[in-house]
Design a protein around this motif. Structure first.
Motif, PDB file in Angstrom:
ATOM      1  N   VAL A 160     -14.293  19.485  30.119  1.00 56.32           N
ATOM      2  CA  VAL A 160     -13.695  18.200  29.809  1.00 56.32           C
ATOM      3  C   VAL A 160     -12.605  17.952  30.829  1.00 56.32           C
ATOM      4  N   SER A 161     -12.582  16.767  31.349  1.00 56.48           N
ATOM      5  CA  SER A 161     -11.557  16.425  32.326  1.00 56.48           C
ATOM      6  C   SER A 161     -10.482  15.600  31.635  1.00 56.48           C
ATOM      7  N   LEU A 162      -9.264  16.071  31.675  1.00 59.17           N
ATOM      8  CA  LEU A 162      -8.147  15.355  31.088  1.00 59.17           C
ATOM      9  C   LEU A 162      -7.275  14.737  32.173  1.00 59.17           C
ATOM     10  N   ALA A 163      -7.826  14.516  33.305  1.00 57.81           N
ATOM     11  CA  ALA A 163      -7.067  13.962  34.424  1.00 57.81           C
ATOM     12  C   ALA A 163      -6.705  12.517  34.142  1.00 57.81           C
ATOM     13  N   ASP A 164      -5.558  12.093  34.668  1.00 58.17           N
ATOM     14  CA  ASP A 164      -5.100  10.725  34.507  1.00 58.17           C
ATOM     15  C   ASP A 164      -5.663   9.886  35.645  1.00 58.17           C
ATOM     16  N   ASN A 165      -6.583   9.044  35.318  1.00 55.50           N
ATOM     17  CA  ASN A 165      -7.129   8.148  36.332  1.00 55.50           C
ATOM     18  C   ASN A 165      -6.583   6.762  36.075  1.00 55.50           C
ATOM     19  N   ASP A 166      -5.627   6.326  36.859  1.00 53.95           N
ATOM     20  CA  ASP A 166      -5.026   5.005  36.681  1.00 53.95           C
ATOM     21  C   ASP A 166      -5.917   3.904  37.250  1.00 53.95           C
ATOM     22  N   ASP A 167      -6.959   4.267  37.953  1.00 51.72           N
ATOM     23  CA  ASP A 167      -7.844   3.268  38.544  1.00 51.72           C
ATOM     24  C   ASP A 167      -8.633   2.516  37.475  1.00 51.72           C
ATOM     25  N   ASP A 168      -8.969   3.184  36.386  1.00 54.84           N
ATOM     26  CA  ASP A 168      -9.933   2.650  35.411  1.00 54.84           C
ATOM     27  C   ASP A 168      -9.250   2.242  34.112  1.00 54.84           C
ATOM     28  N   ASP A 169      -8.045   1.643  34.177  1.00 48.78           N
ATOM     29  CA  ASP A 169      -7.362   1.221  32.951  1.00 48.78           C
ATOM     30  C   ASP A 169      -7.962  -0.045  32.365  1.00 48.78           C
ATOM     31  N   ASP A 170      -8.522  -0.912  33.157  1.00 47.60           N
ATOM     32  CA  ASP A 170      -9.106  -2.155  32.657  1.00 47.60           C
ATOM     33  C   ASP A 170     -10.443  -1.869  31.980  1.00 47.60           C
ATOM     34  N   PHE A 171     -10.606  -2.479  30.824  1.00 47.77           N
ATOM     35  CA  PHE A 171     -11.909  -2.379  30.165  1.00 47.77           C
ATOM     36  C   PHE A 171     -12.819  -3.422  30.779  1.00 47.77           C
ATOM     37  N   SER A 172     -14.033  -3.058  30.979  1.00 45.23           N
ATOM     38  CA  SER A 172     -14.968  -4.025  31.545  1.00 45.23           C
ATOM     39  C   SER A 172     -15.395  -5.003  30.453  1.00 45.23           C
ATOM     40  N   GLU A 173     -15.562  -6.255  30.851  1.00 43.46           N
ATOM     41  CA  GLU A 173     -15.948  -7.283  29.897  1.00 43.46           C
ATOM     42  C   GLU A 173     -17.434  -7.169  29.591  1.00 43.46           C
ATOM     43  N   THR A 174     -17.746  -7.355  28.321  1.00 44.69           N
ATOM     44  CA  THR A 174     -19.143  -7.342  27.891  1.00 44.69           C
ATOM     45  C   THR A 174     -19.572  -8.783  27.655  1.00 44.69           C
ATOM     46  N   HIS A 175     -20.679  -9.154  28.236  1.00 51.02           N
ATOM     47  CA  HIS A 175     -21.156 -10.525  28.136  1.00 51.02           C
ATOM     48  C   HIS A 175     -22.280 -10.659  27.124  1.00 51.02           C
ATOM     49  N   ASP A 176     -22.370  -9.770  26.159  1.00 51.50           N
ATOM     50  CA  ASP A 176     -23.389  -9.838  25.110  1.00 51.50           C
ATOM     51  C   ASP A 176     -22.825 -10.568  23.896  1.00 51.50           C
ATOM     52  N   ILE A 177     -23.718 -11.200  23.164  1.00 50.19           N
ATOM     53  CA  ILE A 177     -23.319 -11.907  21.944  1.00 50.19           C
ATOM     54  C   ILE A 177     -23.365 -10.923  20.783  1.00 50.19           C
ATOM     55  N   ASN A 178     -22.332 -10.944  19.961  1.00 51.85           N
ATOM     56  CA  ASN A 178     -22.296 -10.099  18.782  1.00 51.85           C
ATOM     57  C   ASN A 178     -23.087 -10.803  17.674  1.00 51.85           C
ATOM     58  N   VAL A 179     -24.259 -10.297  17.329  1.00 53.08           N
ATOM     59  CA  VAL A 179     -25.127 -10.954  16.360  1.00 53.08           C
ATOM     60  C   VAL A 179     -24.904 -10.468  14.930  1.00 53.08           C
ATOM     61  N   THR A 180     -24.042  -9.523  14.702  1.00 50.65           N
ATOM     62  CA  THR A 180     -23.819  -9.009  13.352  1.00 50.65           C
ATOM     63  C   THR A 180     -23.313 -10.089  12.401  1.00 50.65           C
ATOM     64  N   PHE A 209     -23.812 -13.260  12.596  1.00 52.08           N
ATOM     65  CA  PHE A 209     -24.933 -14.191  12.436  1.00 52.08           C
ATOM     66  C   PHE A 209     -25.932 -13.649  11.421  1.00 52.08           C
ATOM     67  N   ILE A 210     -26.249 -12.381  11.492  1.00 56.32           N
ATOM     68  CA  ILE A 210     -27.193 -11.762  10.554  1.00 56.32           C
ATOM     69  C   ILE A 210     -26.611 -11.780   9.141  1.00 56.32           C
ATOM     70  N   ASP A 211     -25.313 -11.550   9.010  1.00 55.39           N
ATOM     71  CA  ASP A 211     -24.673 -11.601   7.694  1.00 55.39           C
ATOM     72  C   ASP A 211     -24.788 -12.993   7.074  1.00 55.39           C
ATOM     73  N   VAL A 212     -24.566 -14.012   7.861  1.00 53.33           N
ATOM     74  CA  VAL A 212     -24.669 -15.385   7.358  1.00 53.33           C
ATOM     75  C   VAL A 212     -26.106 -15.687   6.942  1.00 53.33           C
ATOM     76  N   ILE A 213     -27.067 -15.277   7.735  1.00 52.29           N
ATOM     77  CA  ILE A 213     -28.476 -15.512   7.408  1.00 52.29           C
ATOM     78  C   ILE A 213     -28.855 -14.805   6.107  1.00 52.29           C
ATOM     79  N   LEU A 214     -28.400 -13.592   5.900  1.00 55.83           N
ATOM     80  CA  LEU A 214     -28.709 -12.872   4.662  1.00 55.83           C
ATOM     81  C   LEU A 214     -28.082 -13.543   3.444  1.00 55.83           C
ATOM     82  N   VAL A 215     -26.864 -14.038   3.587  1.00 52.88           N
ATOM     83  CA  VAL A 215     -26.231 -14.754   2.471  1.00 52.88           C
ATOM     84  C   VAL A 215     -26.997 -16.028   2.150  1.00 52.88           C
ATOM     85  N   LEU A 216     -27.410 -16.780   3.176  1.00 51.35           N
ATOM     86  CA  LEU A 216     -28.205 -17.984   2.943  1.00 51.35           C
ATOM     87  C   LEU A 216     -29.543 -17.661   2.302  1.00 51.35           C
TER      88      LEU A 216
END
Length: 151
Positions: A3-23, A25-32
């Motif tokens: 396990v590497s516990l090194a401090d990498n300051d290069d990768d502090d930004d989280f990458s953006e995810t361009h996917d739609i969260n469908v959970t 939407f599925i909850d609304v459909i089940l209620v309907l």
């Protein structure tokens, strides 16, 4: 395993995810879906008729039943559409999903006199509709029907 516990300051930004969260939407459909499953059996006929109760075991209802209702003012209705007594057989014959070998479900208000009920049944019989089922509310098995004469 290492396990590497090194401090990498290069990768502090989280990458953006361009996917739609469908959970959600599925909850609304089940209620309907649940709402429509509950509401569908309640939407058969909306005419306010005070039906008598019966302790007979309920029978299976067809997919598209034809309801003939006798209202308290002795007028007739097929489904929710009012119909005159003289036009009853012609209206039944004109329905696309109705034939003489299918059942007619007869609903009558508790206040309708027996003679009027028999008159409508005679109209149906004279028109060739001999398969008639009477509709009542479910009562407790073994309990006397509400409105029944007590000895």
């Amino acid at each position: 395993m290492a396990v590497s516990l090194a401090d990498n300051d290069d990768d502090d930004d989280f990458s953006e995810t361009h996917d739609i969260n469908v959970t959600p939407f599925i909850d609304v459909i089940l209620v309907l879906l649940i709402i429509f499953m509950v509401a569908a059996p309640l939407s058969t006929v909306d005419l306010p008729i005070d039906l008598p109760t019966s302790s007979a075991t309920p029978q299976k209802k067809p997919d598209k039943p034809t309801y003939l209702s006798i209202k308290p003012d002795l007028t007739l209705a097929i489904g929710e559409n009012p119909v005159h007594r003289a036009e009853l057989i012609g209206t039944l014959d004109g329905l696309s999903d109705m034939s003489k070998d299918k059942y007619v479900f007869l609903r009558a208000d508790r206040s309708v006199p027996y003679g009027e009920l028999m008159g409508v049944m005679e109209l149906l019989r004279s028109g060739g509709y001999t398969r008639v089922k009477l509709v009542a509310l479910e009562g407790a098995p073994g309990a006397p029907a509400v409105g029944a004469a007590q000895p």
